[in-house]
Design a protein around this motif. Sequence first.
Motif, PDB file in Angstrom:
ATOM      1  N   LEU A  76       1.167  -7.587  -0.822  1.00  0.00           N
ATOM      2  CA  LEU A  76       2.115  -7.353  -1.908  1.00  0.00           C
ATOM      3  C   LEU A  76       2.731  -8.669  -2.372  1.00  0.00           C
ATOM      4  N   LYS A  77       3.110  -9.499  -1.423  1.00  0.00           N
ATOM      5  CA  LYS A  77       3.680 -10.811  -1.758  1.00  0.00           C
ATOM      6  C   LYS A  77       2.672 -11.626  -2.567  1.00  0.00           C
ATOM      7  N   MET A  78       1.420 -11.658  -2.113  1.00  0.00           N
ATOM      8  CA  MET A  78       0.394 -12.413  -2.821  1.00  0.00           C
ATOM      9  C   MET A  78       0.125 -11.800  -4.194  1.00  0.00           C
ATOM     10  N   GLY A  79       0.115 -10.471  -4.277  1.00  0.00           N
ATOM     11  CA  GLY A  79      -0.110  -9.804  -5.556  1.00  0.00           C
ATOM     12  C   GLY A  79       0.961 -10.150  -6.568  1.00  0.00           C
ATOM     13  N   ILE A  80       2.210 -10.144  -6.143  1.00  0.00           N
ATOM     14  CA  ILE A  80       3.306 -10.482  -7.055  1.00  0.00           C
ATOM     15  C   ILE A  80       3.216 -11.949  -7.476  1.00  0.00           C
ATOM     16  N   HIS A  81       2.843 -12.804  -6.542  1.00  0.00           N
ATOM     17  CA  HIS A  81       2.686 -14.217  -6.877  1.00  0.00           C
ATOM     18  C   HIS A  81       1.514 -14.426  -7.846  1.00  0.00           C
ATOM     19  N   ILE A 138      -1.125   0.607  -0.211  1.00  0.00           N
ATOM     20  CA  ILE A 138      -1.037   0.496  -1.674  1.00  0.00           C
ATOM     21  C   ILE A 138      -1.156  -0.957  -2.105  1.00  0.00           C
ATOM     22  N   ALA A 139      -0.494  -1.865  -1.384  1.00  0.00           N
ATOM     23  CA  ALA A 139      -0.546  -3.287  -1.738  1.00  0.00           C
ATOM     24  C   ALA A 139      -1.968  -3.822  -1.627  1.00  0.00           C
ATOM     25  N   LYS A 140      -2.689  -3.395  -0.610  1.00  0.00           N
ATOM     26  CA  LYS A 140      -4.075  -3.840  -0.446  1.00  0.00           C
ATOM     27  C   LYS A 140      -4.934  -3.327  -1.600  1.00  0.00           C
ATOM     28  N   ALA A 141      -4.772  -2.069  -1.961  1.00  0.00           N
ATOM     29  CA  ALA A 141      -5.539  -1.496  -3.071  1.00  0.00           C
ATOM     30  C   ALA A 141      -5.181  -2.187  -4.384  1.00  0.00           C
ATOM     31  N   TRP A 142      -3.903  -2.486  -4.583  1.00  0.00           N
ATOM     32  CA  TRP A 142      -3.466  -3.170  -5.805  1.00  0.00           C
ATOM     33  C   TRP A 142      -4.039  -4.578  -5.873  1.00  0.00           C
ATOM     34  N   HIS A 143      -3.987  -5.266  -4.746  1.00  0.00           N
ATOM     35  CA  HIS A 143      -4.488  -6.632  -4.680  1.00  0.00           C
ATOM     36  C   HIS A 143      -5.976  -6.674  -5.040  1.00  0.00           C
ATOM     37  N   GLN A 144      -6.715  -5.644  -4.659  1.00  0.00           N
ATOM     38  CA  GLN A 144      -8.143  -5.590  -4.945  1.00  0.00           C
ATOM     39  C   GLN A 144      -8.424  -5.361  -6.431  1.00  0.00           C
ATOM     40  N   GLN A 145      -7.454  -4.874  -7.184  1.00  0.00           N
ATOM     41  CA  GLN A 145      -7.625  -4.607  -8.614  1.00  0.00           C
ATOM     42  C   GLN A 145      -7.455  -5.858  -9.475  1.00  0.00           C
ATOM     43  N   PHE A 146      -6.996  -6.942  -8.896  1.00  0.00           N
ATOM     44  CA  PHE A 146      -6.720  -8.135  -9.685  1.00  0.00           C
ATOM     45  C   PHE A 146      -7.965  -8.715 -10.324  1.00  0.00           C
ATOM     46  N   GLY A 147      -9.055  -8.744  -9.591  1.00  0.00           N
ATOM     47  CA  GLY A 147     -10.297  -9.297 -10.149  1.00  0.00           C
ATOM     48  C   GLY A 147     -10.746  -8.553 -11.381  1.00  0.00           C
ATOM     49  N   VAL A 148     -10.664  -7.219 -11.330  1.00  0.00           N
ATOM     50  CA  VAL A 148     -11.073  -6.393 -12.462  1.00  0.00           C
ATOM     51  C   VAL A 148     -10.161  -6.657 -13.658  1.00  0.00           C
ATOM     52  N   THR A 167      13.092 -13.436   2.896  1.00  0.00           N
ATOM     53  CA  THR A 167      14.234 -13.339   2.000  1.00  0.00           C
ATOM     54  C   THR A 167      14.117 -12.168   1.044  1.00  0.00           C
ATOM     55  N   ARG A 168      12.918 -11.755   0.710  1.00  0.00           N
ATOM     56  CA  ARG A 168      12.720 -10.611  -0.181  1.00  0.00           C
ATOM     57  C   ARG A 168      12.051  -9.508   0.611  1.00  0.00           C
ATOM     58  N   TRP A 169      12.335  -8.274   0.265  1.00  0.00           N
ATOM     59  CA  TRP A 169      11.813  -7.156   1.052  1.00  0.00           C
ATOM     60  C   TRP A 169      10.300  -7.159   1.084  1.00  0.00           C
ATOM     61  N   TYR A 170       9.640  -7.586   0.018  1.00  0.00           N
ATOM     62  CA  TYR A 170       8.186  -7.511  -0.029  1.00  0.00           C
ATOM     63  C   TYR A 170       7.499  -8.690   0.659  1.00  0.00           C
ATOM     64  N   ASP A 171       8.257  -9.688   1.113  1.00  0.00           N
ATOM     65  CA  ASP A 171       7.658 -10.809   1.831  1.00  0.00           C
ATOM     66  C   ASP A 171       7.036 -10.367   3.159  1.00  0.00           C
ATOM     67  N   ALA A 172       7.473  -9.242   3.679  1.00  0.00           N
ATOM     68  CA  ALA A 172       6.931  -8.734   4.935  1.00  0.00           C
ATOM     69  C   ALA A 172       5.535  -8.149   4.764  1.00  0.00           C
ATOM     70  N   TYR A 173       5.094  -7.982   3.529  1.00  0.00           N
ATOM     71  CA  TYR A 173       3.782  -7.397   3.227  1.00  0.00           C
ATOM     72  C   TYR A 173       2.933  -8.451   2.521  1.00  0.00           C
ATOM     73  N   PRO A 174       2.048  -9.148   3.258  1.00  0.00           N
ATOM     74  CA  PRO A 174       1.303 -10.268   2.678  1.00  0.00           C
ATOM     75  C   PRO A 174       0.524  -9.925   1.404  1.00  0.00           C
TER      76      PRO A 174
END
Length: 121
Positions: free
Chosen positions: A28-33, A107-117, A19-26
Amino acid sequence: MPITTRPTRSITLPTLRPTRWYDAYPNLKMGIHLLYLAPIVTHNTLGETLLALVCSYLQVSPEDGLKLAKTEELAPPKRIRWYDEVPTLPFALALLKQLPPSAVRHIAKAWHQQFGVALAS
């Protein structure tokens, strides 16, 4: 009068699109959630991190990207999404949406990896 029943058919539904454009990118979707669930104090940090990653891909300085993100002309006209309140996130996502799928995934993978920091500090 006897009741007759029709034979049942197997019904298959077509595969539904996200339903959202970013749902196709796991990632990115997880990062936003995760960002939604994260403490509000980390929203700006992670929004700026995503913008810096997008700017890096586009070969634009993060400072210039940050200046552009904070201009009122580029702000969403209606703030209907929760992340519209994060100053840099709508701009970063708007830029990200225009990139090729491989770049979005990277980019989404790199962003997702920054969450812990970001969450640890």
